[in-house]
Design a protein around this motif. Structure first.
Motif, PDB file in Angstrom:
ATOM      1  N   ASN A 108      49.340  31.956  46.551  1.00 21.35           N
ATOM      2  CA  ASN A 108      49.239  32.130  45.112  1.00 21.35           C
ATOM      3  C   ASN A 108      50.326  31.399  44.342  1.00 21.35           C
ATOM      4  O   ASN A 108      50.289  31.363  43.109  1.00 21.35           O
ATOM      5  N   PRO A 156      46.437  36.366  53.917  1.00 24.40           N
ATOM      6  CA  PRO A 156      46.106  36.209  52.495  1.00 24.40           C
ATOM      7  C   PRO A 156      46.264  34.764  52.036  1.00 24.40           C
ATOM      8  O   PRO A 156      46.977  33.975  52.671  1.00 24.40           O
ATOM      9  N   TYR A 198      44.234  34.959  43.543  1.00 28.04           N
ATOM     10  CA  TYR A 198      43.637  33.768  44.154  1.00 28.04           C
ATOM     11  C   TYR A 198      42.405  33.311  43.374  1.00 28.04           C
ATOM     12  O   TYR A 198      42.260  32.123  43.048  1.00 28.04           O
ATOM     13  N   TYR A 200      53.208  37.653  40.451  1.00 31.93           N
ATOM     14  CA  TYR A 200      52.995  36.245  40.137  1.00 31.93           C
ATOM     15  C   TYR A 200      52.968  35.993  38.630  1.00 31.93           C
ATOM     16  O   TYR A 200      52.776  34.853  38.197  1.00 31.93           O
ATOM     17  N   GLU A 240      48.435  45.777  46.911  1.00 32.81           N
ATOM     18  CA  GLU A 240      49.103  44.485  46.850  1.00 32.81           C
ATOM     19  C   GLU A 240      48.265  43.386  47.500  1.00 32.81           C
ATOM     20  O   GLU A 240      48.247  42.247  47.031  1.00 32.81           O
ATOM     21  N   ARG A 241      47.548  43.723  48.582  1.00 35.41           N
ATOM     22  CA  ARG A 241      46.691  42.720  49.227  1.00 35.41           C
ATOM     23  C   ARG A 241      45.445  42.435  48.384  1.00 35.41           C
ATOM     24  O   ARG A 241      44.983  41.300  48.314  1.00 35.41           O
ATOM     25  N   ASP A 259      46.513  40.093  45.803  1.00 33.50           N
ATOM     26  CA  ASP A 259      46.596  38.711  46.283  1.00 33.50           C
ATOM     27  C   ASP A 259      45.278  37.973  46.047  1.00 33.50           C
ATOM     28  O   ASP A 259      45.270  36.805  45.620  1.00 33.50           O
ATOM     29  N   TYR A 260      44.171  38.638  46.340  1.00 32.11           N
ATOM     30  CA  TYR A 260      42.872  37.975  46.197  1.00 32.11           C
ATOM     31  C   TYR A 260      42.428  37.900  44.743  1.00 32.11           C
ATOM     32  O   TYR A 260      41.756  36.938  44.344  1.00 32.11           O
TER      33      TYR A 260
END
Length: 301
Positions: free
Chosen positions: A145, A142, A221, A262, A213-214, A217-218
């Motif tokens: 961030n 990933p 991002y 985040y 959760e993944r 992440d994007y």
């Protein structure tokens, strides 16, 4: 001067005055007619100019509408591409029909596999296998961030993330698909989002779904990093808008499920995207997007 001479002089003067008056009348009348003709011609020219401009504007509008029609998926596309007459979105407060979404996604991959530009490449596992491979690679590595700008190496990795993780050949093929399927990319993204996020189901051929959760992440991002934003700025405006829209939905879901780790504040992104969607041409579901964004704006006031 005798009376005869006076009479002759008077007649002569009257004649001269009459002739002068007639000449003046004729001259003024001709000048008036000339001015009227010039005025009519000027008005006619101005009218013709307005008409030509309206014709040009109409031609531009027709060309714009034709461009939107070509980009916007027509009803005739849905049975061929997604296996159903329409996508048939449920209301936002209703759960997605996951069985229908699965059928639509499988039909979409079958459609892609029938396209000559993909069929000739002999991709292992077809279009579904290609997406599955890309997803596996991206989930395993990933993007960053946090503290992206604190380290130059970290920033470079983020800016080149997709090229570094997927490699040149996969990235070029993904770009080719996005370009060739621009007409249906909007409903296709809606189906993929529904499958992965709303239904929480794996991609065809995978045993496990992609962790939210993944996906988060994007979403972070694309919304919240220089690398992600710079990548989207190099993409076509419609695709950039759609990626931002689904990224916002994912962050909103993260807030609801208490894992916005985040601490991404959605408010500025919602306002910006609302303006972007309002001015974006060729969207099939513009009103749906604006309604959803309005609800999110009210939610985070």
């Amino acid at each position: 001067m005798n009376s005869m001479s006076k009479t002759l002089a008077t007649v002569t003067v009257v004649f001269i005055l009459v002739v002068g008056g007639l000449v003046a009348y004729v001259t003024i009348n001709r000048w008036h007619e000339s001015e009227m003709d010039r005025g009519r011609k000027q008005a006619q020219d101005e009218c013709l100019e307005v008409i030509h401009k309206m014709e040009d504007d109409l031609a531009d509008l027709q060309a714009q509408l034709e461009t939107e029609r070509q980009i916007r998926p027509g009803e005739e596309d849905f049975p061929t591409v997604f296996g159903t007459p329409t996508l048939g979105y449920a209301a936002d407060d209703q759960p997605a029909d996951c069985a229908k979404v699965e059928g639509q996604l499988n039909a979409f991959f079958n459609y892609l596999d029938s396209r000559p530009y993909l069929a000739s490449k002999n991709i292992d596992g077809g279009s579904a296998g290609f997406l599955r491979t890309c997803a596996t690679l991206l989930v395993a590595d990933p993007p960053v961030n946090i503290a992206e700008l604190n380290n130059l190496f970290r920033l470079v990795k983020n800016v080149t993330h997709f090229y570094r993780v997927l490699g040149k050949d996969r990235l070029l093929l993904a770009k080719e698909i996005l370009t060739a399927e621009e007409r249906i990319i909007e409903p296709a993204l809606a189906v993929v989002y529904a499958r992965l996020v709303e239904c929480g189901k794996p991609l065809p051929g995978d045993a496990q779904p992609i962790s939210i959760e993944r996906v988060y992440d994007y979403a972070g991002y694309f919304l919240n990093t220089l690398g992600g934003r710079s990548y989207l700025l190099r993409r076509e405006s419609k695709l950039r808008m759609l990626v931002n829209y689904y990224a916002i939905l994912i962050i909103d879901r993260a807030n609801d499920e208490k894992f916005n780790q985040y601490g991404i504040d959605l408010r500025p992104y919602i306002d910006y995207l609302f303006y972007d969607v309002s001015n974006q041409k060729g969207l099939s579901y513009r009103e749906r997007y604006l309604t959803r964004l309005t609800a999110l704006r009210d939610k985070y006031m």
